[in-house]
Motif scaffolding. Sequence first.
Motif, short mmCIF file in Angstrom:
data_model
loop_
_atom_site.label_atom_id
_atom_site.label_comp_id
_atom_site.label_asym_id
_atom_site.label_seq_id
_atom_site.Cartn_x
_atom_site.Cartn_y
_atom_site.Cartn_z
N ARG A 45 57.36 -4.94 35.94
CA ARG A 45 56.55 -5.55 34.90
C ARG A 45 55.30 -6.24 35.44
N GLY A 46 55.05 -6.03 36.73
CA GLY A 46 53.79 -6.53 37.29
C GLY A 46 53.87 -7.88 37.95
N GLU A 55 38.58 2.43 38.19
CA GLU A 55 40.00 2.63 38.51
C GLU A 55 40.18 3.70 39.59
N ASP A 100 46.53 9.75 29.46
CA ASP A 100 45.78 8.61 29.99
C ASP A 100 44.31 8.67 29.64
N GLU A 103 56.95 3.18 45.08
CA GLU A 103 56.51 3.62 43.76
C GLU A 103 57.74 3.73 42.89
N THR A 105 41.92 3.32 43.18
CA THR A 105 42.93 4.23 43.74
C THR A 105 42.56 4.64 45.15
N ASP A 162 47.37 -1.70 41.07
CA ASP A 162 47.07 -1.36 39.68
C ASP A 162 47.31 0.14 39.52
N ALA A 163 48.54 0.50 39.25
CA ALA A 163 48.87 1.93 39.20
C ALA A 163 49.95 2.16 38.16
N THR A 164 50.02 3.39 37.70
CA THR A 164 51.07 3.83 36.78
C THR A 164 51.64 5.15 37.31
N PRO A 165 52.97 5.19 37.56
CA PRO A 165 53.96 4.12 37.45
C PRO A 165 53.70 3.01 38.45
N PRO A 166 54.35 1.84 38.26
CA PRO A 166 54.11 0.71 39.14
C PRO A 166 54.31 1.10 40.61
#
Length: 736
Positions: A188-189, A112, A63, A137, A116, A215-219
Motif C-alpha cells: 500500500r506504499g 514517469e 494505463d 516486486e 523508471t 513509484d511502480a505498478t505493481p509495487p
Amino acid sequence: MARGSRVAVVGHGPAAERSARALADAGFDVETADTAAPTRSHTADCIVATDANARAAADAAGDTPVLALAADDDPTDLLDAGVHDVVRANESGFETLLVARVEHVLDRRAAERRATSEHERLEALFGQFPEPTIAYEFDDGDPVVTDANAAFTEAFGHDDPAGRRVDDLVVGDGKQVEAAVLNDKVARGHTLDREVVRATPDGDRVFWLRNIPLDATPPAGFAVYTDVTERLRERERAQAFLNSSRDIVAIADYDTTYTYVSAAVEHVFGYRPSDLVGERALERIHEADRERVRQQLDSVGDHPVTIEFRGRHADGDWRWIEAVVTDQRDNPLIDGYLVNARDVTDRKRREREHRRQARIIATLHSVAVDIETAGSPDAVYQSLVDAAEGVLDYQICIVDERDGDRLVVVAASDDTPDEHYYNYVSVDAEDNLAAKVARTRETVVVDDLHETSIDPANAAYRSIITVPLADYGVLQAAADEPDAFDDADREFTEILASHAVAALDRLDRERELERQTDRLEKFASVVSHDLRTPLQVAVGAIELARETGDLDRLDTADDALDRIDRLASDLLAWARGASLVEDTEPVNVAAAATDCWRDLDTENATLDVTDAVVDADPDRVRQLLSNLLRNAVEHGATDPPSHAREDAAEHDGASVHVTVAPTEDGTGFAVTDDGPGVPDGERDAVFDAGHTTSTTGSGFGLDIARDIADAHGWTLTLDDDYTDGARFVVDCTTDR
C-alpha cells in the motif's frame, strides 16, 4: 509536449468534434471513434472521451490516461470511475484548457518513464551496497525477489534468490503473520523502518528492515536488512515499539469476539484492552457499516483484506477506522482474525474537505467570469459579496472601498443590519482591522476577537477574515463563532479577491482609455482654438514691422511665438495624459488678466481689474483668463467681431465693459461683462465642447477654461442670478 503524440477522441457531438479540432491544431495526431470499444486495441498515448463514454474508456484503457468531457459541474463520479481528469465542455473556451490538460498528462507520463529509467539505474548500482539488499516486486500480493546483492546471499545463504518469494527466503516459522502484515503495508506504499526477526543459516537473527518503495505498478522497491542481533534488549525494544505504536493490533475469533487487543487501543479509542477482550467487535461498529463489514469479513482468505468502518469511541463519538484483516486459522497461536487497525478519521475528513474544496474551486472559476465582466465597480463589489455568501458560505460579509483617507462600505450581505458594520473608518485608524489591512495589503485572520483589543461593530462577532483588494479597499467576512476561518477559507477568499481586483483594474484601464481618447479628440480643437490668438498677434506684429520698418514690433511677435511654443508643449503633454497643472505659486489674477488682454483684439472693449491672488499654475491661469476674456469680447457684442472690425466690441453702439475682480466672499474671482448675456436656452450647454452661438467661435474656449479649473481643484460656473450681462465665477476653495 512531444509533437505528434497520438490522442484518441471517443464520442460524438459538438464537444467531441471541437476537441478533436483543437487537439489537431495543437499538433497532436488525433484519431476519433464513436464509442470506447476501439480503445481496447488502439495505440494512443491519451484518450479524450465524452462523459457518456468516459467510464467505458477508463475500463478499457489500461494505463492509458483518460480525460473526460463533462457536461455537469460535479466530476466526482467520473473521477471515482478511474478517469484521470475532467474538463467541463459546457464552459466557453474549454478547448484551450483541454489542450493544456492533455499536454500535462503526456508530460507526466514522460516523467514517469524517466523515473523508471532512474529506477533501473538504481537497480544496477544496488549490488554495491555493503548491507544485505534485495530488489523486489509484488506478484499476486507477495513480494518476489528480482535481484539480490552479494551481502544478501552471504547473510541468508541463498545462492540464486531471484524469482523466489521474499518470505520463503527470510521468514522463519512463526513469523509469517507479521510478514504478511508488513507485506500489506509495503504493497500500500508504506515505508518500513523497523526491527524484524528473519531466518538465516545461523538461526533466527534480528534485522533492521528498511524498504525504499519505487513509484511502480505493481509495487516494487528495495529492501535493506541491517543485522542488529547483537543489540541488547531486542525483545524489550520490540515490546516498547508495540506498546507505543498508534496502530491497534487485535485478534478476534470468527464471531468477531476479541481475544487480544494491544495497548494502543486506549490511545485510539479510550478503552483499556481489558474493556474489549470478550466483547464482539461488530457490536461496536456503526449500524450503517455493520452488514458491509460482516460481508467483507466473510471474504477474508489467504490474503489480507482492508476494511473501513466507523467505530464508537469511549466518549461516544464515532471514529473512522481502517483495519487490515487476515485469516490466521492455520496458526494455532491465533486461530482467528488478525487485525491491524488505525484511526483514519482525520484522513477521511481531509478527503471530504478535498472534495468540498474541489467543488468550491470549480464554482469560483465560474463566478470569476461574472465578477471579471462586471460593468462597474459597484457591480464588482456586489458580485464579490454574493460569491462570498453563495460559494464560500459566509453569512456576514462587506466590502470597504478606499475613498481618499477613508474606507467606505459599498456592498454588504443582505441580512447584515447597518448597525453591524461601520459605514466608514479612517484608513489611519490604528484600532480598526480593515484600516490595517488596507494599509499593509496583507490578509489577516483573527480566530477569536474576544482575545484581541479590536472593537468590532457587533460585539457578537468572534472571528473575522480581512482580505485586501489591492489599492481599492478590503473584503471582510465575520462569524459568530471562534475559529470559523481556516487556511482553505483564506486561500479561497484571496482567489475571489484576486478576480475582483482584476475586474477593477480592467475598469480602471477602460476609464483611462476613455479619458485618453477624449483628450486626444479635444487636442486638435484646443490647439486650433488657443493658438489662434497669439498666432494672430504674431502675424499682425510681423506685418506692421514690414509696413513701418519698426523692428520693435518683432518683440511682440517673439512674445506671441513664445506663448505658442509653451501652449503647444503643454497641450501635447496634456494629450498624452500629463497633468494640466504642474507646480503652483501665488498668482495675481489682475496682472494675469491685464497681460492676456493685451493679446486680444479688444477694439473698443474696456477692462477693469481688481487685485486677487490665488495659488495656481501661472501659465494655466493665464490660459483660463484668456479664454474667459475672449468669450466676453466675442460674445459681448450684438454683432460678432468678423462682421466689421470697427464694431467688434460694441453692442447697440456702446462698448463692451469687462471686469475681473474677487468674488464678494473672497473665495475666488469672477469675469463679468455687460453684454447681452447668455440666452436662457443656451445656459445649460454653455460649457459643452464645440457648443457656440458665434459664427466664428470654435465652442471650446469655456470647455478648456473649465478643464483648467477642474485640474486646479476649482469650479467654474455661470452665475444664473446675474442679469446685466454674463458673469463667470471661479471658486478656488476646493482642494486640488
